[in-house]
Motif scaffolding. Structure first.
Motif, PDB file in Angstrom:
ATOM      1  N   ALA A   1     -28.253  -7.337   6.956  1.00  0.00           N
ATOM      2  CA  ALA A   1     -28.656  -8.559   7.186  1.00  0.00           C
ATOM      3  C   ALA A   1     -29.836  -8.835   6.605  1.00  0.00           C
ATOM      4  O   ALA A   1     -29.920 -10.186   6.471  1.00  0.00           O
TER       5      ALA A   1
ATOM      6  N   SER B   1     -28.840 -10.087   3.084  1.00  0.00           N
ATOM      7  CA  SER B   1     -28.196 -11.562   3.231  1.00  0.00           C
ATOM      8  C   SER B   1     -29.119 -12.554   3.361  1.00  0.00           C
ATOM      9  O   SER B   1     -29.201 -13.695   2.879  1.00  0.00           O
ATOM     10  N   ALA B   2     -30.320 -12.455   4.225  1.00  0.00           N
ATOM     11  CA  ALA B   2     -31.396 -13.147   4.328  1.00  0.00           C
ATOM     12  C   ALA B   2     -31.949 -13.616   3.196  1.00  0.00           C
ATOM     13  O   ALA B   2     -32.162 -14.721   2.985  1.00  0.00           O
TER      14      ALA B   2
ATOM     15  N   GLY C   1     -28.197 -16.272   2.811  1.00  0.00           N
ATOM     16  CA  GLY C   1     -27.247 -16.236   3.680  1.00  0.00           C
ATOM     17  C   GLY C   1     -25.878 -15.761   3.203  1.00  0.00           C
ATOM     18  O   GLY C   1     -24.741 -15.593   4.013  1.00  0.00           O
TER      19      GLY C   1
ATOM     20  N   ARG D   1     -26.532  -9.757  16.722  1.00  0.00           N
ATOM     21  CA  ARG D   1     -25.988 -10.922  17.271  1.00  0.00           C
ATOM     22  C   ARG D   1     -27.155 -11.505  18.009  1.00  0.00           C
ATOM     23  O   ARG D   1     -27.282 -12.812  17.760  1.00  0.00           O
TER      24      ARG D   1
ATOM     25  N   GLY E   1     -29.438 -13.353  15.803  1.00  0.00           N
ATOM     26  CA  GLY E   1     -28.701 -14.663  15.082  1.00  0.00           C
ATOM     27  C   GLY E   1     -27.999 -14.572  13.902  1.00  0.00           C
ATOM     28  O   GLY E   1     -27.433 -15.628  13.214  1.00  0.00           O
ATOM     29  N   PHE E   2     -27.531 -13.070  13.520  1.00  0.00           N
ATOM     30  CA  PHE E   2     -26.674 -12.953  12.366  1.00  0.00           C
ATOM     31  C   PHE E   2     -25.510 -12.892  12.648  1.00  0.00           C
ATOM     32  O   PHE E   2     -24.965 -12.914  13.863  1.00  0.00           O
ATOM     33  N   THR E   3     -24.551 -13.323  11.666  1.00  0.00           N
ATOM     34  CA  THR E   3     -23.095 -13.342  11.952  1.00  0.00           C
ATOM     35  C   THR E   3     -22.393 -12.226  11.433  1.00  0.00           C
ATOM     36  O   THR E   3     -22.597 -11.626  10.301  1.00  0.00           O
TER      37      THR E   3
ATOM     38  N   SER F   1     -24.180 -11.525   7.759  1.00  0.00           N
ATOM     39  CA  SER F   1     -24.527 -12.737   7.156  1.00  0.00           C
ATOM     40  C   SER F   1     -25.741 -13.366   8.058  1.00  0.00           C
ATOM     41  O   SER F   1     -25.559 -13.410   9.238  1.00  0.00           O
ATOM     42  N   GLY F   2     -26.404 -14.276   7.237  1.00  0.00           N
ATOM     43  CA  GLY F   2     -27.666 -14.692   8.269  1.00  0.00           C
ATOM     44  C   GLY F   2     -28.776 -15.206   7.426  1.00  0.00           C
ATOM     45  O   GLY F   2     -28.925 -14.807   6.153  1.00  0.00           O
TER      46      GLY F   2
ATOM     47  N   ARG G   1     -34.767 -16.691   9.953  1.00  0.00           N
ATOM     48  CA  ARG G   1     -35.526 -17.405  11.057  1.00  0.00           C
ATOM     49  C   ARG G   1     -36.358 -16.761  11.876  1.00  0.00           C
ATOM     50  O   ARG G   1     -36.640 -15.673  11.678  1.00  0.00           O
TER      51      ARG G   1
END
Length: 459
Positions: free
Chosen positions: A187, A190-191, A195, A219, A222-224, A244-245, A248
């Motif tokens: 995560a 990815s940030a 993303g 979750r 806010g990660f996918t 991914s994410g 934020r």
């Protein structure tokens, strides 16, 4: 504190408690569950992906280790107890002390590795027990970021980050935590990449319950999770996921710990109605958490009431239809096996708890320490390499002196069972409960358990 209990002189020891019984003030006892240190390892790691705060931080030694990692990265502890990070502090060196916290080492530290700039050096201080039990799965995960060197003389791990992996692979036969560390690290990677999804492939030979905690943590932040596949085989769990994410700001709340709640749940065997509040909502949606499910099998009237961001566990006095000579297989939630053994003893139910060979790798060899503590209290209990068998009570001693190993769950389970079974128990090494729940003894007192602290109040 009295000079004697049951006519026996007490020699003051600041690490000893004496449990003398259970006298609740009413027929309904309410307890607030302590925040889950397991969840907090993950939430603290996710703070390193951006800006945010974690509320309801656990008050325990293991959580302190995860907080120290966040502080090393520029985080702060604010006056109301929140742990916050407004910006990640890039540095050439990071020095952290995780002491004996396996979760902070395998999860939160990996998040720091993912967030740190290439070329940075991380020195990690650990206790001797944890250093000796480092498994290949954790080492291989660290090495995907660079070089990891172990110094057995000082119990220090030195890691130099030389690269950012495009994907993460991990296999561990002894712990599911390296997979959780890989998911949290993915995560963060990815940030940092705006993303772009990062693939994680993993396998563990033990429980999957903590992996679902990790998925829920992602979750909430806010990660996918895409293309997620979890294959629960007879001998372990394999997982594949794309995480991914983007960076934020978030504010997350640490939910209550089901495993610790299940250790105080045997209080309901005395006939009180027990309500434990502030728990994590079961990951599978409406329905039973494993602890509640197992307690129903034992004969408790157990139900979960779900709220927007938490759940409460309502445990009624046990049913007259209690089963006997039953088998419960515990794989997803191994720590719950300990509380099932104590709860079955409190009810007088004969039970075989299967699939628990991994308990030898905990703070103590729990196959031995659980059954030894039960026998000390007069119960028939023994173990094989993969089972714990509880078969009723042979004798009811009036007073027992229990030399507790340095294992928080054994101290907690022993104290609750002693309180409900009418045995005065002098329990040594009582401060070990601070590993996961510093307020455990005061919580028991508020619930109605009679406790004396030798040498004054425990730290």
């Amino acid at each position: 504190m009295p000079d004697s209990v049951m006519g026996r002189a007490l020699v003051a020891d600041p690490h000893v408690v004496v449990v003398t019984g259970f006298e609740p003030k009413s027929s309904v006892v309410e307890i607030k569950a302590p925040p889950s240190k397991s969840f907090y390892y993950r939430l603290a790691g996710l703070l390193l992906a951006g800006r945010g705060c974690v509320r309801n931080v656990p008050d325990c030694e293991d959580a302190d280790a995860a907080t120290d990692i966040v502080l090393a990265a520029g985080g702060v502890v604010v006056s109301d107890g929140r742990v916050c990070l407004d910006y990640f502090r890039e540095s050439e060196t990071y020095d952290v002390d995780v002491y004996c916290s396996g979760g902070a080492l395998r999860i939160t530290l990996v998040a720091l590795l993912a967030a740190a700039p290439i070329g940075s050096r991380i020195s990690v201080h650990v206790c001797k027990r944890l250093f000796r039990r480092l498994e290949e799965g954790t080492l291989s995960l660290w090495k995907q970021f660079g070089e990891a060197r172990l110094d057995p003389g000082s119990n220090v791990i030195n890691i130099v980050k030389t690269r950012e992996p495009q994907m993460l692979r991990v296999a561990s036969t002894k712990s599911s935590q390296p997979i959780s560390g890989a998911l949290i690290a993915a995560a963060i990677l990815s940030a940092l990449r705006g993303g772009d999804p990062v693939k994680v492939e993993g396998y563990t030979g033990v429980s999957s319950g903590h992996i679902y905690e990790t998925l829920e943590s992602l979750r909430l932040a806010g990660f996918t999770l895409e293309d997620i596949r979890i294959d629960e085989r007879g001998d372990g769990i394999a997982i594949h996921a794309l995480v991914s994410g983007v960076e934020r700001r978030f504010v997350l709340w640490t939910p209550g710990d089901w495993g610790l709640a299940s250790l105080v749940a045997p209080l309901a065997s005395t006939g009180v109605r027990l309500i434990i509040r502030g728990l994590w909502r079961p990951w599978a949606g409406p329905g039973d958490h494993y602890a509640s499910f197992y307690y129903k099998i034992l004969g408790f009237d157990s139900k979960i009431l779900e709220h927007d961001d938490s759940a409460e566990w309502d445990i009624e006095p046990f049913s007259a239809r209690s089963a006997d000579n039953i088998t419960i297989t515990v794989r997803r939630e191994p720590d719950v096996a300990v509380s099932v053994a104590y709860a079955a003893s409190a009810l007088g139910v004969s039970v075989k708890i299967a699939g628990v060979h991994h308990l030898v790798l905990k703070e103590s060899n729990r196959l031995e320490s659980v059954t030894a503590s039960l026998r000390s209290l007069g119960y028939v209990a023994y173990h094989t390499n993969d089972d714990i068998i509880v078969a009723g009570r042979a004798v009811k001693p009036s007073f027992v002196n229990i030399e507790c190993p340095d294992d928080h769950r054994i101290a907690m389970g022993t104290a609750v069972l002693a309180a409900t079974s009418g045995v005065v128990a002098r329990i040594s090494n009582a401060t070990c409960t601070s590993k996961s729940w510093r307020g455990f003894w005061s919580t028991l007192q508020e619930a109605g358990v009679r406790i004396f602290f030798e040498g004054g109040k425990l730290e």
